[in-house]
Design a protein around this motif. Structure first.
Motif, mmCIF file in Angstrom:
data_model
loop_
_atom_site.group_PDB
_atom_site.id
_atom_site.type_symbol
_atom_site.label_atom_id
_atom_site.label_comp_id
_atom_site.label_asym_id
_atom_site.label_seq_id
_atom_site.Cartn_x
_atom_site.Cartn_y
_atom_site.Cartn_z
ATOM 1 N N TYR A 1 0.928 -1.112 0.107
ATOM 2 C CA TYR A 1 0.163 -0.121 -0.092
ATOM 3 C C TYR A 1 0.889 1.435 -0.059
ATOM 4 O O TYR A 1 0.932 1.996 1.166
ATOM 5 C CB TYR A 1 -0.932 -0.194 1.153
ATOM 6 C CG TYR A 1 -0.682 -0.238 2.321
ATOM 7 C CD1 TYR A 1 -0.121 0.585 3.384
ATOM 8 C CD2 TYR A 1 -0.470 -1.618 2.874
ATOM 9 C CE1 TYR A 1 0.501 0.498 4.691
ATOM 10 C CE2 TYR A 1 0.006 -1.982 4.248
ATOM 11 C CZ TYR A 1 0.435 -1.074 5.280
ATOM 12 O OH TYR A 1 0.715 -1.495 6.432
ATOM 13 N N PRO B 1 1.991 5.361 -0.749
ATOM 14 C CA PRO B 1 1.167 6.413 -0.586
ATOM 15 C C PRO B 1 0.307 6.527 -1.834
ATOM 16 O O PRO B 1 -1.010 7.225 -1.664
ATOM 17 C CB PRO B 1 1.968 7.368 -0.379
ATOM 18 C CG PRO B 1 3.426 6.641 0.210
ATOM 19 C CD PRO B 1 3.259 5.437 -0.474
ATOM 20 N N THR B 2 0.636 6.246 -3.067
ATOM 21 C CA THR B 2 -0.058 6.678 -4.285
ATOM 22 C C THR B 2 -1.287 5.447 -4.480
ATOM 23 O O THR B 2 -2.048 5.866 -5.332
ATOM 24 C CB THR B 2 0.772 6.695 -5.495
ATOM 25 O OG1 THR B 2 1.525 5.403 -5.682
ATOM 26 C CG2 THR B 2 1.798 7.864 -5.188
ATOM 27 N N ASP B 3 -1.338 4.560 -3.820
ATOM 28 C CA ASP B 3 -2.307 3.662 -4.086
ATOM 29 C C ASP B 3 -3.638 3.765 -3.167
ATOM 30 O O ASP B 3 -3.585 3.944 -1.937
ATOM 31 C CB ASP B 3 -1.739 2.243 -3.654
ATOM 32 C CG ASP B 3 -2.652 1.106 -4.334
ATOM 33 O OD1 ASP B 3 -3.944 1.274 -4.302
ATOM 34 O OD2 ASP B 3 -2.374 -0.111 -3.998
ATOM 35 N N PRO B 4 -4.760 4.076 -3.609
ATOM 36 C CA PRO B 4 -5.699 4.581 -3.021
ATOM 37 C C PRO B 4 -6.596 3.347 -2.571
ATOM 38 O O PRO B 4 -7.584 3.570 -1.521
ATOM 39 C CB PRO B 4 -6.748 5.574 -3.949
ATOM 40 C CG PRO B 4 -6.275 4.899 -5.288
ATOM 41 C CD PRO B 4 -4.844 4.367 -5.257
#
Length: 396
Positions: free
Chosen positions: A7, A9-12
């Motif tokens: 996960y 930071p760019t993975d929502p």
């Protein structure tokens, strides 16, 4: 597929709940058209694998129709060699991307195992091929074709179970308006000649892929190499797959024959389907007296790495904005009175007006004094100059 950080930071997605039921925990791996996450079915409290398609497929109605149809067809299949499909969802405008909910196989992929251990002896290769051909045979009986048989799509559990995954996804992607270069790169080494030339596929195409897989299990590499995916794909149009024994010594002739028949360039010369190839494999195992073998799961796998990571905290939904209040009309009579600023009598800015008067008088007197002084000085200078001018002749 390649392992990725959990996960980022760019993975929502990690921490979210899909369809109000499936919590997304940690990413296991990602590929050109999808990402696989470890998740939890909140309703059944059951760990699941969530295969989430790339968001670009969400806007393609043709893909969504095919995706849903293939998912329903695969969900009806039951075989020990198949990864079970539990559910599918997503793809609606404003919602999550299309996703599949699948059985979570704790272990790793055949690709990871080959990287760790290299080529396999015949009895180990047979232990992998048997379940793969069994799963393909169940699909072929139901009229389904995999189209993408390769080590990345073969999963091995910690208990030694071998299962094949991703039925129907390649067909759904192929019929979508969006192409994926990474899908071509990952599949080129295992494509049948007819898939390269016309794009058509039937059970014999899966047989070809299984033959290439058998070659790689026995030798540790694929039969064709090239500078590009296209070069690798087109080599099979003009060249036969070599026998495994020509690459690595000790491969029995029966396995050579199995691979050559499965990878014949003419589909009519191959096994009709995976069931027929599986029956031939069983006969070879009996003929050679190969011992049973428990296929080990890869030790250093992306799946094992993801299992050791903590699940991200659940994401709380953003608070709904307060409802807008209608504008309140206030009659003029009810308007609040404007503040009144009272002036101090005889004062300005806290200074007495009388002080301003006397300051002004002093300024006037000072100005008058300077005017008189300048005029007097000017008169004296003029008088002096006139006197000097009148007596100029006497001075000379």
């Amino acid at each position: 597929m390649s392992a990725v950080d959990a996960y980022p930071p760019t993975d929502p997605l990690p921490g979210t709940v899909l369809d109000g039921r499936y919590r997304v925990d940690v990413m296991i791996a990602t590929g050109g058209m999808s990402a696989v996450y470890r998740g939890l079915d909140l309703r059944l409290d059951r760990p699941v694998a969530l295969k989430v398609m790339d968001s670009r497929y969400a806007g393609d109605a043709q893909f969504l129709t095919r995706f849903q149809r293939e998912a329903r067809a695969v969900a009806r299949l039951t075989d020990p060699g198949l990864v079970a499909v539990y559910d599918q969802g997503g793809g609606n405008v404003g919602g999550p991307p299309p996703f599949l909910v699948m059985e979570l196989v704790e272990g790793g992929t055949l690709r990871e195992l080959l990287r760790e251990r290299g080529p396999m002896p015949p009895h180990a290769a047979a232990a992998v091929l048997g379940p793969v051909l069994g799963g393909l045979a169940a699909a072929h009986r139901a009229g389904l074709v995999h189209r993408d048989v390769k080590p990345e799509n073969v999963l091995i559990s910690d208990d030694g179970d071998v299962k094949i995954a991703d039925f129907g996804l390649v067909r759904a992607v192929a019929e979508a308006k969006i192409t994926s270069t990474s899908v071509i790169l990952g599949t080129a080494a295992y494509l049948s000649p007819e898939q390269v030339s016309t794009g058509d596929a039937d059970p014999r195409s899966d047989v070809y892929g299984a033959g290439i897989l058998a070659f790689e299990l026995l030798t540790g590499r694929t039969p064709f190499v090239g500078d590009s995916a296209l070069a690798v794909a087109y080599q099979r149009m003009d060249n036969d797959v070599p026998t495994p024994s020509s690459v690595i010594a000790g491969v029995p002739a029966q396995f050579d024959d199995l691979v050559l028949r499965a990878t014949a360039r003419d589909p009519a010369a191959r096994y009709a389907d995976a069931r027929e190839m599986g029956a031939d494999l069983e006969a070879i195992v009996d003929e050679l007296g190969l011992p049973p073998f428990r296929v080990p799961a890869p030790t250093d796998s992306a799946q094992h790495a993801s299992a050791s990571l903590p699940a991200p905290p659940p994401r709380t939904a953003a608070a709904a904005p307060a409802p807008r209040q209608p504008t309140r009309t206030l009659p003029r009579d009810d308007w609040p009175a404007e503040p009144q600023y009272e002036s101090e009598t005889g004062r300005f800015a806290g200074i007495d007006i009388e002080d301003f008067y006397w300051a002004r008088q002093r300024a006037r007197r000072t100005l008058l004094f300077w005017v008189v002084a300048v005029l007097t000085l000017t008169a004296l200078i003029a008088a002096g100059a006139w006197t000097a001018g009148s007596n100029l002749n006497n001075l000379l």
